[in-house]
Design a protein around this motif. Sequence first.
Motif, PDB file in Angstrom:
ATOM      1  N   ILE A 120       2.933   8.775   7.421  1.00 50.57           N
ATOM      2  CA  ILE A 120       3.489   9.190   6.128  1.00 50.57           C
ATOM      3  C   ILE A 120       3.770   7.941   5.283  1.00 50.57           C
ATOM      4  O   ILE A 120       4.450   7.019   5.725  1.00 50.57           O
ATOM      5  CB  ILE A 120       4.807   9.973   6.318  1.00 50.57           C
ATOM      6  CG1 ILE A 120       4.619  11.196   7.248  1.00 50.57           C
ATOM      7  CG2 ILE A 120       5.391  10.385   4.971  1.00 50.57           C
ATOM      8  CD1 ILE A 120       3.906  12.374   6.636  1.00 50.57           C
ATOM      9  N   GLU A 147       0.512  -0.379  20.665  1.00 48.95           N
ATOM     10  CA  GLU A 147      -0.699  -0.133  19.872  1.00 48.95           C
ATOM     11  C   GLU A 147      -1.740  -1.205  20.115  1.00 48.95           C
ATOM     12  O   GLU A 147      -1.400  -2.374  20.335  1.00 48.95           O
ATOM     13  CB  GLU A 147      -0.373  -0.188  18.382  1.00 48.95           C
ATOM     14  CG  GLU A 147       0.442   0.942  17.851  1.00 48.95           C
ATOM     15  CD  GLU A 147       0.410   0.938  16.324  1.00 48.95           C
ATOM     16  OE1 GLU A 147      -0.142   1.893  15.758  1.00 48.95           O
ATOM     17  OE2 GLU A 147       0.914  -0.016  15.709  1.00 48.95           O
ATOM     18  N   VAL A 201      -4.127  -1.653  22.475  1.00 48.18           N
ATOM     19  CA  VAL A 201      -4.428  -2.160  23.821  1.00 48.18           C
ATOM     20  C   VAL A 201      -5.942  -2.142  24.009  1.00 48.18           C
ATOM     21  O   VAL A 201      -6.567  -1.088  23.908  1.00 48.18           O
ATOM     22  CB  VAL A 201      -3.752  -1.284  24.902  1.00 48.18           C
ATOM     23  CG1 VAL A 201      -4.008  -1.858  26.293  1.00 48.18           C
ATOM     24  CG2 VAL A 201      -2.267  -1.140  24.618  1.00 48.18           C
TER      25      VAL A 201
HETATM   26  P1  C2E Z   1      -1.640   2.573  11.972  1.00 49.60           P
HETATM   27  O1  C2E Z   1      -0.876   3.808  11.679  1.00 49.60           O
HETATM   28  O2  C2E Z   1      -0.904   1.452  12.602  1.00 49.60           O
HETATM   29  O3  C2E Z   1      -2.862   3.050  12.898  1.00 49.60           O
HETATM   30  C1  C2E Z   1      -3.397   2.324  13.963  1.00 49.60           C
HETATM   31  C2  C2E Z   1      -4.648   1.584  13.537  1.00 49.60           C
HETATM   32  O4  C2E Z   1      -5.100   0.762  14.611  1.00 49.60           O
HETATM   33  C3  C2E Z   1      -5.830   2.499  13.203  1.00 49.60           C
HETATM   34  O5  C2E Z   1      -6.577   1.875  12.175  1.00 49.60           O
HETATM   35  C4  C2E Z   1      -6.614   2.509  14.512  1.00 49.60           C
HETATM   36  O6  C2E Z   1      -7.977   2.856  14.336  1.00 49.60           O
HETATM   37  C5  C2E Z   1      -6.440   1.061  14.916  1.00 49.60           C
HETATM   38  N1  C2E Z   1      -6.602   0.847  16.361  1.00 49.60           N
HETATM   39  C6  C2E Z   1      -6.258   1.648  17.385  1.00 49.60           C
HETATM   40  N2  C2E Z   1      -6.516   1.079  18.568  1.00 49.60           N
HETATM   41  C7  C2E Z   1      -7.040  -0.129  18.311  1.00 49.60           C
HETATM   42  C8  C2E Z   1      -7.517  -1.212  19.139  1.00 49.60           C
HETATM   43  O7  C2E Z   1      -7.496  -1.172  20.361  1.00 49.60           O
HETATM   44  N3  C2E Z   1      -7.992  -2.317  18.485  1.00 49.60           N
HETATM   45  C9  C2E Z   1      -8.036  -2.399  17.119  1.00 49.60           C
HETATM   46  N4  C2E Z   1      -8.543  -3.496  16.583  1.00 49.60           N
HETATM   47  N5  C2E Z   1      -7.587  -1.413  16.321  1.00 49.60           N
HETATM   48  C10 C2E Z   1      -7.091  -0.292  16.903  1.00 49.60           C
HETATM   49  P2  C2E Z   1      -7.133   2.659  10.910  1.00 49.60           P
HETATM   50  O8  C2E Z   1      -7.564   4.024  11.332  1.00 49.60           O
HETATM   51  O9  C2E Z   1      -8.102   1.780  10.223  1.00 49.60           O
HETATM   52  O10 C2E Z   1      -5.863   2.845  10.004  1.00 49.60           O
HETATM   53  C11 C2E Z   1      -5.232   1.743   9.421  1.00 49.60           C
HETATM   54  C12 C2E Z   1      -3.900   2.138   8.819  1.00 49.60           C
HETATM   55  O11 C2E Z   1      -4.115   3.030   7.710  1.00 49.60           O
HETATM   56  C13 C2E Z   1      -2.998   2.905   9.770  1.00 49.60           C
HETATM   57  O12 C2E Z   1      -2.345   2.002  10.643  1.00 49.60           O
HETATM   58  C14 C2E Z   1      -2.071   3.578   8.791  1.00 49.60           C
HETATM   59  O13 C2E Z   1      -1.076   2.696   8.352  1.00 49.60           O
HETATM   60  C15 C2E Z   1      -3.021   3.884   7.628  1.00 49.60           C
HETATM   61  N6  C2E Z   1      -3.453   5.288   7.722  1.00 49.60           N
HETATM   62  C16 C2E Z   1      -4.466   5.830   8.455  1.00 49.60           C
HETATM   63  N7  C2E Z   1      -4.529   7.173   8.273  1.00 49.60           N
HETATM   64  C17 C2E Z   1      -3.509   7.481   7.423  1.00 49.60           C
HETATM   65  C18 C2E Z   1      -3.034   8.716   6.848  1.00 49.60           C
HETATM   66  O14 C2E Z   1      -3.511   9.825   7.129  1.00 49.60           O
HETATM   67  N8  C2E Z   1      -1.964   8.609   5.985  1.00 49.60           N
HETATM   68  C19 C2E Z   1      -1.370   7.413   5.703  1.00 49.60           C
HETATM   69  N9  C2E Z   1      -0.312   7.413   4.838  1.00 49.60           N
HETATM   70  N10 C2E Z   1      -1.780   6.262   6.230  1.00 49.60           N
HETATM   71  C20 C2E Z   1      -2.833   6.297   7.072  1.00 49.60           C
END
Ligand code: C2E
Length: 275
Positions: free
Chosen positions: A118, A236, A238
């Motif tokens: 959120i 997160e 891992v």
């Molecule tokens: P977040 O909430 O901290 O989500 C975790 C991010 O780490 C995700 O990136 C996920 O794909 C990535 N991740 C998970 N495991 C690993 C790993 O082992 N290694 C690496 N390098 N990355 C990993 P993502 O999907 O690119 O999302 C980035 C950020 O965008 C999210 O960080 C969140 O802050 C935002 N976000 C994503 N979806 C939404 C949404 O539906 N609404 C809102 N408001 N923000 C979102």
Amino acid sequence: YHAKQNKLGGSASSVFYAGMDAERLTRSALRSRIDQALNNRELEIWYQPVWNDDSGYFRRCEALLRWPGESISIQEVIDAAEESELILRLGEFVVDEVCSFLASVPSHQEDLSVSINISPVQFHYQNLEHLIKSSCERYKLDPKRLMIEITERTTIENAELAGKVLSALKQMGLDLALDDFGTGYSSLSTLHELEIDWIKIDRRFVQDIDTNQNSYQIVNALMRMAQALDIRVIAEGVETDQEYATLRSLGVRMMQGYYHARPMNQQQLLAFLKG
Ligand code: C2E
Ligand code: MG
Ligand code: MG
Ligand code: MG
């Protein structure tokens, strides 16, 4: 960009975009593309399973926005959307999609729960309690199957409002998680006052936990603090066997990262959970 887009009209602007390097898109051009993507239902929600070391199961996952066919990072999409009312439409889309998905999972997987990110902007300009309540009613979904993830920005920018909304959501049965923990300035008293159930240790501490003594000691201290406050912890990002082993040795039981599972679409998730 505006002049060109206006002249070409709505449908031609995707052609215009396709010829450009995504990185050179201005924020406002990106916002028009997000607007279009919402209208055309181009956006998807993917799910990343969270590993529970105690049960040996994945029963929880995080909803992550995805834009298939676009190479732009979702974080950039969120940042651009937050500068306008688009973030509210994105937020509505995510809640609706997640509820609709959870309501449709087979009955033997009804213990699956999903956490939703959120934006702080949603706290200011959206009735989150109403949004989540009405969506759960529409899909006949128990709100206990949802968790929300906020960042420290939410608690800092408008602490009083955030506190009110969060306590209303808790009363509905939702769990609260503080995302990216360790990168901001949350105090112990904030965690306590907001009745945070979970903290998610930011990936940057996990990334070098085996090579950087500071990161190791920070996670170690976070674990003790969380235990004292009765707050549960998810690590997160891992990625390796070694990180997994080190985190286990520090008492971390819940882990989310490529080592256990990558984000995947609905069908892939259901198949993954079955297997
Ligand atoms: P977040 O909430 O901290 O989500 C975790 C991010 O780490 C995700 O990136 C996920 O794909 C990535 N991740 C998970 N495991 C690993 C790993 O082992 N290694 C690496 N390098 N990355 C990993 P993502 O999907 O690119 O999302 C980035 C950020 O965008 C999210 O960080 C969140 O802050 C935002 N976000 C994503 N979806 C939404 C949404 O539906 N609404 C809102 N408001 N923000 C979102
Ligand atoms: Mg998150
Ligand atoms: Mg995070
Ligand atoms: Mg983040």
